[in-house]
Write an enzyme that holds these catalytic residues in place. Structure first.
Site, PDB file in Angstrom:
ATOM      1  N   PHE A 106       0.866  -1.198   0.000  1.00 21.37           N
ATOM      2  CA  PHE A 106       0.000   0.000   0.000  1.00 21.37           C
ATOM      3  C   PHE A 106       0.902   1.247   0.000  1.00 21.37           C
ATOM      4  O   PHE A 106       0.814   2.094   0.884  1.00 21.37           O
ATOM      5  CB  PHE A 106      -0.929   0.051   1.221  1.00 21.37           C
ATOM      6  CG  PHE A 106      -1.747  -1.192   1.469  1.00 21.37           C
ATOM      7  CD1 PHE A 106      -2.956  -1.381   0.813  1.00 21.37           C
ATOM      8  CD2 PHE A 106      -1.305  -2.165   2.359  1.00 21.37           C
ATOM      9  CE1 PHE A 106      -3.728  -2.523   1.054  1.00 21.37           C
ATOM     10  CE2 PHE A 106      -2.067  -3.307   2.593  1.00 21.37           C
ATOM     11  CZ  PHE A 106      -3.280  -3.497   1.948  1.00 21.37           C
ATOM     12  N   ASP A 131       0.414  -0.349   5.136  1.00 19.34           N
ATOM     13  CA  ASP A 131      -0.251   0.933   5.403  1.00 19.34           C
ATOM     14  C   ASP A 131      -1.543   1.015   4.590  1.00 19.34           C
ATOM     15  O   ASP A 131      -1.663   1.834   3.681  1.00 19.34           O
ATOM     16  CB  ASP A 131       0.710   2.092   5.064  1.00 19.34           C
ATOM     17  CG  ASP A 131       0.133   3.442   5.439  1.00 19.34           C
ATOM     18  OD1 ASP A 131      -0.848   3.492   6.222  1.00 19.34           O
ATOM     19  OD2 ASP A 131       0.657   4.463   4.952  1.00 19.34           O
ATOM     20  N   ALA A 188      -2.975  -6.013  -2.847  1.00 28.76           N
ATOM     21  CA  ALA A 188      -2.147  -6.391  -1.700  1.00 28.76           C
ATOM     22  C   ALA A 188      -2.410  -7.821  -1.236  1.00 28.76           C
ATOM     23  O   ALA A 188      -1.467  -8.584  -1.012  1.00 28.76           O
ATOM     24  CB  ALA A 188      -2.407  -5.428  -0.545  1.00 28.76           C
ATOM     25  N   CYS A 198      -5.328   3.429   9.801  1.00 23.88           N
ATOM     26  CA  CYS A 198      -5.798   4.814   9.878  1.00 23.88           C
ATOM     27  C   CYS A 198      -7.309   4.843  10.132  1.00 23.88           C
ATOM     28  O   CYS A 198      -7.961   5.845   9.880  1.00 23.88           O
ATOM     29  CB  CYS A 198      -5.430   5.577   8.611  1.00 23.88           C
ATOM     30  SG  CYS A 198      -6.095   4.830   7.128  1.00 23.88           S
ATOM     31  N   ASP A 225       1.216  -1.139  -4.926  1.00 27.73           N
ATOM     32  CA  ASP A 225      -0.066  -0.448  -4.753  1.00 27.73           C
ATOM     33  C   ASP A 225      -0.979  -0.892  -5.883  1.00 27.73           C
ATOM     34  O   ASP A 225      -0.515  -1.196  -6.983  1.00 27.73           O
ATOM     35  CB  ASP A 225       0.116   1.075  -4.782  1.00 27.73           C
ATOM     36  CG  ASP A 225      -1.043   1.817  -4.116  1.00 27.73           C
ATOM     37  OD1 ASP A 225      -0.850   2.354  -2.997  1.00 27.73           O
ATOM     38  OD2 ASP A 225      -2.139   1.868  -4.725  1.00 27.73           O
TER      39      ASP A 225
HETATM   40  N1  SAH Z   1       1.984   4.361   2.682  1.00 31.52           N
HETATM   41  C1  SAH Z   1       1.516   5.490   1.925  1.00 31.52           C
HETATM   42  C2  SAH Z   1       0.052   5.778   2.117  1.00 31.52           C
HETATM   43  C3  SAH Z   1      -0.866   4.621   1.761  1.00 31.52           C
HETATM   44  S1  SAH Z   1      -2.517   5.096   1.463  1.00 31.52           S
HETATM   45  C4  SAH Z   1       2.374   6.705   2.271  1.00 31.52           C
HETATM   46  O1  SAH Z   1       3.209   6.647   3.198  1.00 31.52           O
HETATM   47  O2  SAH Z   1       2.212   7.730   1.615  1.00 31.52           O
HETATM   48  C5  SAH Z   1      -3.259   3.583   1.027  1.00 31.52           C
HETATM   49  C6  SAH Z   1      -2.950   3.080  -0.378  1.00 31.52           C
HETATM   50  O3  SAH Z   1      -3.501   1.771  -0.496  1.00 31.52           O
HETATM   51  C7  SAH Z   1      -3.541   3.884  -1.534  1.00 31.52           C
HETATM   52  O4  SAH Z   1      -2.497   4.342  -2.361  1.00 31.52           O
HETATM   53  C8  SAH Z   1      -4.408   2.876  -2.306  1.00 31.52           C
HETATM   54  O5  SAH Z   1      -4.289   3.003  -3.716  1.00 31.52           O
HETATM   55  C9  SAH Z   1      -3.837   1.558  -1.861  1.00 31.52           C
HETATM   56  N2  SAH Z   1      -4.747   0.404  -1.920  1.00 31.52           N
HETATM   57  C10 SAH Z   1      -6.055   0.356  -1.590  1.00 31.52           C
HETATM   58  N3  SAH Z   1      -6.514  -0.899  -1.689  1.00 31.52           N
HETATM   59  C11 SAH Z   1      -5.475  -1.674  -2.092  1.00 31.52           C
HETATM   60  C12 SAH Z   1      -5.326  -3.057  -2.383  1.00 31.52           C
HETATM   61  N4  SAH Z   1      -6.337  -3.924  -2.249  1.00 31.52           N
HETATM   62  N5  SAH Z   1      -4.112  -3.501  -2.754  1.00 31.52           N
HETATM   63  C13 SAH Z   1      -3.075  -2.646  -2.884  1.00 31.52           C
HETATM   64  N6  SAH Z   1      -3.164  -1.325  -2.630  1.00 31.52           N
HETATM   65  C14 SAH Z   1      -4.346  -0.836  -2.244  1.00 31.52           C
END
Ligand code: SAH
Length: 414
Positions: free
Chosen positions: A247, A318, A298, A358, A270
């Site tokens: 993520f 995350d 993910a 979060c 991501d």
């Molecule tokens: N770690 C990042 C913030 C993550 S925000 C930082 O430090 O800036 C959460 C992210 O999860 C988003 O970019 C979103 O696109 C991604 N996301 C949401 N569902 C997901 C999934 N099933 N698999 C992979 N990524 C996912």
């Protein structure tokens, strides 16, 4: 004895900051407000004397008329009144917003976050006694998010004050988080409020690293300033390790692990193509040559890595908010359990798990209990090293614990 007479509506128009109506709380429901909780739900209200328009000032009183607080009315929100002062003498006028904004900016200066090259949250809603208002600074630009109608109606004087205090090159209004706007009866498209809009990404420095942030129309997600110090904290454990940043969004954890932490290799993942592009650009910007970015889901990727017998020295999780409300907390905890279990299984002995949530609806304690469950099921000992939250420019008002949402746990897996 404080003045218990609700301010007289006849004294002035809406600009005066005096109450135009009186909101009576149901018997036995006043306690949270004497405890300075700023949200008055529809269900706590007995009756209203007067007919306030949305965004107007009202006084909150007990069922027998004793003054409690002064706030702003919104008939289309479940948060019918947001409270801004508990002092009967204090008007909700422009002078008050100015004092609150100046105090918020002064705190960031005290935190050393007034570096004009950096990014920081200047106003954190209830945490700065400005419920419904979020202001971020990215270099010379400011972004404003309003989650309360009453703040939307006060944008002009707020911008005047910001121009005086900060002198930004531009102030951009960002639409509220999906769903939130609707709850408040807010329809605010992104738009330029003052100055100019940046013509490309704005670059900010974070603990010596550089990140491009897109403030232009359509890019809703922004940048996760709240994780600033957690990215650096995690990087301290990364040296020589193979790191999985799941993520990754714009790649913050991965870039910090690769460059600051000197990880041997970083795989950032991501599911969003836009995020993958941002992460790749930020890896390049920081010459993070050991970092690769992949677009994948993910859950699928974690399972595939496991099936392939891959191992990592650090896994960062995350994810986006799994729980939108307390009602979905149990399902969310099961999802957190699943990804954390997958992550633990990928870690080599002595590996580091950096796991975040979060979801405000998941209490810190419940998150730790979930991790304890992962330890039990996996049969691996998990040592809790750090239990972190959002960076200090996201202060939490302890009268309103709903503002405490971010958990970032760093644990060693034996
Ligand atoms: N770690 C990042 C913030 C993550 S925000 C930082 O430090 O800036 C959460 C992210 O999860 C988003 O970019 C979103 O696109 C991604 N996301 C949401 N569902 C997901 C999934 N099933 N698999 C992979 N990524 C996912």
């Amino acid at each position: 004895m404080p003045d218990e007479t609700p301010a007289d509506a006849a004294d002035g128009g809406p600009e005066s900051g005096a109450a135009v109506a009186t909101v009576f709380v149901k018997p036995k429901r006043a306690r949270p407000f004497f405890g300075r909780h700023p949200w008055v739900l529809d269900s706590a209200i007995q009756r209203v004397e007067g007919s306030p328009a949305d965004g107007e000032v009202v006084d909150l009183v007990t069922h027998d008329g004793q003054f409690i607080a002064r706030g702003l009315w919104n008939s289309s929100s479940r948060l019918r009144v947001r409270l801004y002062t508990f002092d009967a003498e204090q008007l909700l006028d422009h002078a008050l917003w100015e004092i609150r904004l100046a105090a918020a900016v002064a705190l960031r200066q005290q935190l050393g976050l007034d570096n004009p090259e950096g990014g920081c949250r200047l106003v954190n809603s209830e945490g700065d006694d400005l419920s419904g208002l979020i202001i971020d600074r990215y270099g010379a630009y400011l972004t404003i998010q309003v989650t309360a109608l009453a703040m939307a109606e006060r944008l002009e004087p707020i911008c005047d004050t910001l121009e005086r205090l900060i002198k930004p090159q531009g102030i951009v209004l960002r639409g509220a988080e999906r769903g939130l706007g609707k709850l408040e009866g807010l329809h605010l498209p992104d738009r330029l409020l003052r100055g100019t809009r940046p013509d490309g990404p704005v670059f900010v420095t974070e603990h010596g690293l550089r990140f491009g942030v897109d403030l232009t129309e359509g890019q809703k997600t922004g940048y996760y300033l709240d994780q600033r110090d957690n990215r650096q904290a995690a990087a301290r454990y990364a040296r020589g390790r193979r790191v999985l940043d799941m993520f990754c969004y714009s790649g913050g954890f991965g870039v910090a692990a690769a460059v600051t932490g000197k990880a041997s290799a970083v795989l950032s993942v991501d599911s969003s193509p836009g995020a993958v592009a941002l992460a790749r650009a930020n890896a390049e910007l920081n010459a993070a040559t050991t970092m690769t970015v992949e677009q994948a889901d993910a859950f699928e990727k974690l399972a595939a890595l496991q099936a392939a017998g891959e191992r990592f020295g650090m896994v960062v999780l995350d994810p986006p908010k799994f729980a939108r409300s307390r009602a979905t907390a149990a399902d969310a905890l099961r999802a957190y359990h699943r990804i954390n279990r997958l992550a633990v299984d990928l870690l080599e002995p002595g590996g580091l798990l950096v796991t975040c949530s979060c979801s405000g609806a998941i209490a810190r304690e419940d998150f730790l209990v979930m991790l304890s469950g992962v330890a039990q099921r996996s049969g691996r000992m998990l040592q809790l090293l750090e239990c972190r939250g959002a960076a200090a420019d996201h202060p939490v008002n302890l009268h309103c614990l709903e503002g405490e949402y971010l958990k970032c746990v760093i644990a060693r897996v034996a």
